[in-house]
Design a protein around this motif. Structure first.
Motif, PDB file in Angstrom:
ATOM      1  N   ASP A   1       1.212  -1.086  -0.410  1.00 44.62           N
ATOM      2  CA  ASP A   1      -0.424  -0.015   0.078  1.00 44.62           C
ATOM      3  C   ASP A   1       0.960   1.552   0.271  1.00 44.62           C
ATOM      4  OD1 ASP A   1      -2.763   1.234   0.240  1.00 44.62           O
ATOM      5  OD2 ASP A   1      -2.582   1.789   1.828  1.00 44.62           O
TER       6      ASP A   1
ATOM      7  N   SER B   1      15.254  -2.780   4.041  1.00 35.94           N
ATOM      8  CA  SER B   1      16.642  -2.719   4.275  1.00 35.94           C
ATOM      9  C   SER B   1      17.898  -1.892   4.113  1.00 35.94           C
ATOM     10  CB  SER B   1      17.227  -3.729   3.195  1.00 35.94           C
ATOM     11  OG  SER B   1      15.949  -4.465   2.921  1.00 35.94           O
ATOM     12  N   SER B   2      17.691  -0.441   5.418  1.00 35.65           N
ATOM     13  CA  SER B   2      18.589   0.374   5.515  1.00 35.65           C
ATOM     14  C   SER B   2      18.725  -0.563   7.227  1.00 35.65           C
ATOM     15  CB  SER B   2      17.549   1.936   5.467  1.00 35.65           C
ATOM     16  OG  SER B   2      16.782   1.852   6.622  1.00 35.65           O
TER      17      SER B   2
ATOM     18  N   SER C   1      17.775   1.750  -0.024  1.00 36.95           N
ATOM     19  CA  SER C   1      18.465   0.654   0.013  1.00 36.95           C
ATOM     20  C   SER C   1      17.968   0.216  -1.449  1.00 36.95           C
ATOM     21  CB  SER C   1      18.501  -0.644   0.994  1.00 36.95           C
ATOM     22  OG  SER C   1      17.244  -1.077   1.325  1.00 36.95           O
TER      23      SER C   1
HETATM   24  C1  FMN Z   1       8.354  -6.757  -0.964  1.00 38.78           C
HETATM   25  C2  FMN Z   1       8.764  -5.727  -0.587  1.00 38.78           C
HETATM   26  C3  FMN Z   1       7.204  -5.063  -0.137  1.00 38.78           C
HETATM   27  C4  FMN Z   1       6.869  -3.339   0.158  1.00 38.78           C
HETATM   28  N1  FMN Z   1       5.913  -2.765   0.139  1.00 38.78           N
HETATM   29  C5  FMN Z   1       5.991  -1.498   0.424  1.00 38.78           C
HETATM   30  C6  FMN Z   1       4.594  -0.755   0.634  1.00 38.78           C
HETATM   31  O1  FMN Z   1       3.424  -1.966   0.428  1.00 38.78           O
HETATM   32  N2  FMN Z   1       4.321   0.337   1.406  1.00 38.78           N
HETATM   33  C7  FMN Z   1       5.941   1.140   1.297  1.00 38.78           C
HETATM   34  O2  FMN Z   1       5.435   2.479   1.559  1.00 38.78           O
HETATM   35  N3  FMN Z   1       6.625   0.182   1.596  1.00 38.78           N
HETATM   36  C8  FMN Z   1       6.972  -0.602   0.790  1.00 38.78           C
HETATM   37  N4  FMN Z   1       7.886  -1.470   0.288  1.00 38.78           N
HETATM   38  C9  FMN Z   1       9.430  -0.486   1.042  1.00 38.78           C
HETATM   39  C10 FMN Z   1       9.767  -0.570   2.471  1.00 38.78           C
HETATM   40  O3  FMN Z   1       9.214  -0.663   3.257  1.00 38.78           O
HETATM   41  C11 FMN Z   1      11.135   0.389   2.585  1.00 38.78           C
HETATM   42  O4  FMN Z   1      10.341   1.688   2.590  1.00 38.78           O
HETATM   43  C12 FMN Z   1      12.405   0.683   1.548  1.00 38.78           C
HETATM   44  O5  FMN Z   1      12.141  -0.962   1.664  1.00 38.78           O
HETATM   45  C13 FMN Z   1      12.876   1.527   2.257  1.00 38.78           C
HETATM   46  O6  FMN Z   1      13.405   1.112   3.185  1.00 38.78           O
HETATM   47  P1  FMN Z   1      14.477   0.884   3.906  1.00 38.78           P
HETATM   48  O7  FMN Z   1      16.049   2.264   3.319  1.00 38.78           O
HETATM   49  O8  FMN Z   1      15.044   0.360   5.069  1.00 38.78           O
HETATM   50  O9  FMN Z   1      15.001  -0.473   2.409  1.00 38.78           O
HETATM   51  C14 FMN Z   1       8.263  -2.092   0.079  1.00 38.78           C
HETATM   52  C15 FMN Z   1       9.229  -3.438   0.378  1.00 38.78           C
HETATM   53  C16 FMN Z   1       9.642  -3.598   0.367  1.00 38.78           C
HETATM   54  C17 FMN Z   1      11.214  -4.854  -0.128  1.00 38.78           C
END
Ligand code: FMN
Length: 440
Positions: free
Chosen positions: A59, A220-221, A332
């Motif tokens: 979402d 994944s950050s 990430s």
């Molecule tokens: C399989 C998968 C599904 C995700 N689904 C959503 C989602 O539905 N809504 C959203 O805002 N972010 C979604 N994300 C993004 C993550 O919640 C996160 O914000 C994104 O990986 C960046 O954060 P990070 O820098 O900590 O990785 C998803 C990521 C992955 C890998």
């Protein structure tokens, strides 16, 4: 490392427009029904027939509703409402939905997810996100900094889990003789007072039949991993490369262990987009067909916006010079995507196709048997505990995954033939949470 589980965990990313960008343009896509129940219920029932652990709804509540020409992730299905409806249409499959901790309150969320859990007989899961956009809809002049968003998420999770644990397991006594439905001494205020939230509790709902709803996390950050390793039962991640996936898997499990949790009880499920044909050549043809549907103008706009790339003056078949790649990337996932782009020296067209296919996730083109072997290599190679499989197109891609790919995994003994339990926790092979066990 812990003993390898014998069977994979499999969930599916439910994107009714199809995971591959613009695949909804294919003949027979049912795109006219996007947003309605019957279509998504048919897809969920297919996944249930294949005995998948869960369907997963993402979402995003962005103000750019049409997502720069890519409708696939546009939030046409509000997770709580669609999962509630699906709870009534299905009997076994898990139901996971995304709700943002940045744009909601923990007390409401705790009730909504637990509500879906009760309505489904213990099959609910919550994908915790902090959102990277959408502030315009919630009175925020700009998005809070990622570090602040994750700080709020940590406290949010503390509140939600305390609320879910605020009733002891045997609090409901339904004693007609004394006229007491619940034993009040077994309901506990949480009296939470923190930086972001003040919540007294207890929750006004009885405890979950699966102990607690399942918690899924995908960041994944650094702060994302900190949150997930503290609370989550399942981790979604974009991992296109085997060696890096193995490293991520090993490191993540170590972090989980360092927090006093059992690493085998946290399931790491990278995304995978399988593009399947009856022969390898047919799978290649399907990949070509899907690529031919992509609106290249929008693809270019998305590349520039999503990855902060300046493509001015470059033609579609030009390679992107290394100096055009931004140093600081928002997520990430963007980093993973850009690293692959640089390593493989892709042209703009190739980058657009890569992004349209996997959005940073791994993809695989082949027969169902070849895809199954690929998955088994990752699973046996300690790169994952299973996968979140993304149907590249709908409904055909979902049918192929469920009716051709899953049987290949079953034949090789890597996936269940039938559900063994009734709750999502049981499908995932997870124990009751420690907080609940302590109270039993
Ligand atoms: C399989 C998968 C599904 C995700 N689904 C959503 C989602 O539905 N809504 C959203 O805002 N972010 C979604 N994300 C993004 C993550 O919640 C996160 O914000 C994104 O990986 C960046 O954060 P990070 O820098 O900590 O990785 C998803 C990521 C992955 C890998």
């Amino acid at each position: 490392m812990d003993r390898r589980p014998e069977k994979m965990n499999l969930t599916t990313f439910m994107l009714p427009a199809g995971y591959h960008k613009d695949s909804w343009r294919l003949e027979g896509s049912r795109v006219e029904e996007l947003g309605f129940l019957d279509f998504v219920a048919d897809m969920t029932l297919l996944a249930e027939e294949a005995k998948l652990d869960a369907v997963f709804f993402g979402d995003i509540v962005t103000a750019d509703t049409l997502l720069r020409g890519d409708v696939k992730m546009n939030g046409l299905y509000e997770p709580i409402s669609v999962l509630s409806a699906l709870a009534a249409r299905t009997s076994r499959i898990g139901l996971i939905g995304t709700v943002s901790t940045t744009f909601s309150e923990p007390y409401n969320l705790a009730r909504q997810i637990l509500g879906v859990d009760h309505m489904s007989g213990g099959r609910a899961g919550w994908n915790i996100v902090t959102s990277s956009r959408g502030n315009q809809n919630f009175g925020l002049p700009e998005m809070p900094d990622p570090v602040d968003r994750y700080r709020r998420a940590q406290e949010y999770l503390e509140v939600v889990t305390k609320l879910w644990d605020s009733w002891e397991r045997d609090a409901v006594i339904a004693d007609r003789a004394t006229g007491r439905w619940a034993d009040a001494s077994k309901l506990h205020r949480i009296d939470h007072q923190g930086e972001f939230f003040t919540v007294q509790g207890p929750l006004n709902m009885r405890p979950s039949v699966q102990g607690r709803p399942i918690l899924v996390q995908a960041g994944s950050s650094g702060p994302g991993i900190d949150l997930g390793s503290s609370f989550a039962d399942c981790i979604y991640t974009a991992q296109p490369d085997l060696a890096r996936a193995q490293e991520y898997y090993r490191e993540y499990k170590e972090i989980v262990a360092s927090k006093g949790r059992n690493p085998a009880q946290v399931k790491i499920l990278p995304g995978l987009v399988p593009i399947i044909g009856d022969t390898h050549a047919e799978a290649e043809e399907l990949a070509e067909l899907l690529a031919s549907q992509i609106d290249m103008d929008y693809g270019r706009i998305q590349l520039e916006a999503d990855h902060k790339l300046d493509l001015t003056g470059l033609e579609l078949d030009d390679r992107v010079p290394a100096e055009r790649f931004p140093e600081k990337l928002a997520t990430s996932r963007s980093k993973i995507f850009m690293r692959k782009a640089l390593e493989e020296r892709m042209t703009i067209r190739e980058l657009i196709v890569e992004s349209a296919r996997g959005t940073g996730h791994g993809w695989f083109i082949g027969t169902a048997s070849e895809v199954a072997e690929h998955m088994i290599t990752w699973f046996n190679g300690a790169a994952c505990d299973g996968f979140n499989i993304n149907a590249p197109h709908m409904p055909g891609g979902m049918e192929t995954m469920c009716r051709k790919l899953v049987p290949e995994l079953q034949e090789r003994g890597y996936f269940r033939e039938d559900y063994e339990g009734t709750t999502l926790r049981e499908h995932l092979g997870l124990d009751q949470p420690a907080s609940v066990l302590e109270r039993v």
